[in-house]
Write a protein that holds these residues in place. Structure first.
Motif, short mmCIF file in Angstrom:
data_model
loop_
_atom_site.label_atom_id
_atom_site.label_comp_id
_atom_site.label_asym_id
_atom_site.label_seq_id
_atom_site.Cartn_x
_atom_site.Cartn_y
_atom_site.Cartn_z
N THR A 1 9.70 -8.33 -14.72
CA THR A 1 9.31 -6.92 -14.62
C THR A 1 10.55 -6.04 -14.80
O THR A 1 11.04 -5.42 -13.85
CB THR A 1 8.67 -6.62 -13.24
N GLY B 1 2.72 1.67 -10.09
CA GLY B 1 3.51 0.61 -10.70
C GLY B 1 4.22 -0.24 -9.67
O GLY B 1 4.18 0.03 -8.48
N PRO C 1 2.90 -4.82 -15.14
CA PRO C 1 1.79 -3.93 -15.53
C PRO C 1 0.94 -4.49 -16.66
O PRO C 1 -0.29 -4.34 -16.66
CB PRO C 1 2.52 -2.65 -15.96
N ARG D 1 -1.52 -6.93 -15.33
CA ARG D 1 -2.61 -6.31 -14.56
C ARG D 1 -3.71 -5.81 -15.50
O ARG D 1 -4.89 -5.79 -15.12
CB ARG D 1 -2.08 -5.16 -13.71
#
Length: 380
Positions: free
Chosen positions: A170, A127, A98, A101
């Motif tokens: 992640t 997500g 995230p 991004r």
């Protein structure tokens, strides 16, 4: 006059109906449009092989998702076998950061692909995906490839490396399926809300007691329970009291059992009385045991959906003054092992009833209770 396409879709829908006899399928018409004839034949083959319902349900769900993703991401149906580049694209679209991004809007799943999947109700949360979900879908993809007699590249070093690096980049905190376990004291509060003689109270009391006492059965196992799976056992003799009624539940093939193994768990005493009370008022002498009750108090011939079992747990939590967000049907499963630990029942004995295959998984519930009250926490 129906077009050739409409005739084809109708034929696929009928084929899906035959599969649904052992594999409940929602959104049949949507799946008929999404899945190819070969996809449906593969599913029919898996049904004939006697694969467990939960596994089949997961395979069908994953196949539908993969097809929808492939159409959205590449404009074409899934190729068989899938090239390594497509597998890597799948990982990149589902395991992303995230934070990255925020810097690069093109990082992760493209917006157009995400929108397409949301419109088809395949994506609901935002997500990146959970790593376990990505691994499961890749495993399903691999299984379906093998059933077509093809060789995939799902074990390639580059794919394994991509997944490992993506998971490391992640991090996601592991969430329990139920925030809190439904232990004996919590279960007692829920059962207190089922004290009336109404059909719902009698049914829900039986569901809660049977699900818990049979080792914390999965909601799909409770919803799918049938009269043919029950067999009366000799009463259990106890000191200073009358014999206790006993029942055996033949689970057949379960999520973790072998293909030829018939899992059996037992009920003794109060849960048997609660189940017999529901069988008497529900008048279901054959077929599904736990059925829907309509607004007028009529017992349907249709079995409960697994999601309804979860909803019953939450409704009874509300009625008991508990926070429904903290409890789910899986809390009965974790609660059984937690309660077994609280009462000093050895883990192997508890696992015989819960039918956990993994000691690591079972002990994750069991050890939390024993560690908290054990001597190791009281050294000072």
């Amino acid at each position: 006059m129906a077009t050739d396409s409409e005739v084809l879709l109708s034929a696929r829908a009928k084929q899906l109906d035959t599969i649904a006899a052992v594999l409940p399928i929602d959104r049949r018409d949507e799946l008929a449009e999404l899945l190819t004839d070969q996809d449906i034949e593969t599913l029919r083959h898996l049904v004939n092989e006697g694969m467990g319902e939960n596994t089949l349900r997961a395979l069908t769900s994953d196949l539908a998702y993969l097809q929808a993703w492939s159409l959205a991401a590449t404009g074409a149906s899934l190729p068989w076998p899938a090239p390594e580049a497509l597998l890597l694209k799948f990982v990149a679209h589902h395991l992303w950061q995230p934070d990255q991004r925020d810097i690069d809007p093109h990082h992760g799943m493209p917006a157009a692909v995400e929108q397409s999947l949301r419109e088809q109700r395949f994506l609901r949360s935002s997500g990146p995906h959970a790593p376990d979900t990505v691994r499961r879908r890749l495993a399903s993809w691999s299984t379906l490839t093998k059933w077509r007699g093809l060789t995939g590249v799902f074990s390639s070093p580059s794919l394994k490396s991509a997944i490992r690096l993506a998971v490391r980049a992640t991090p996601r905190p592991r969430k329990r399926k139920s925030v809190k376990a439904v232990t004996g004291d919590v279960l007692a509060k829920m059962l207190a809300t089922c004290s009336a003689d109404s059909l719902r109270d009698v049914r829900d009391r039986a569901i809660l007691m049977v699900a818990f006492a049979s080792g914390g059965r999965r909601r799909s196992e409770i919803a799918g329970l049938r009269r043919e799976q029950l067999s009366v056992e000799p009463p259990i003799t106890v000191e200073n009291g009358p014999p206790l009624p006993s029942l055996a539940i033949h689970l057949g093939r379960t999520k973790t059992s072998g293909s030829e193994h018939d899992e059996v768990v037992y009920l003794t005493g109060r849960p048997v009385d609660a189940l017999n009370a529901w069988l008497a008022v529900g008048r279901n002498e054959t077929g599904s045991i736990f059925r829907k009750i309509d607004r007028w108090g009529n017992v349907s011939k249709r079995a409960l959906e697994p999601s309804a079992v979860n909803q019953i747990v939450k409704q009874r939590a509300v009625m008991a003054g508990l926070d429904p967000r903290e409890f789910s049907a899986h809390g009965l499963r974790s609660g059984y092992l937690t309660e077994a630990a609280n009462r000093g029942i050895p883990l192997p004995e508890a696992m015989e009833q819960s039918r956990h295959r993994s000691v690591q998984q079972a002990s994750s519930y069991y050890n939390s209770a024993t560690r908290r009250s054990g001597r190791a926490t009281r050294l000072l």
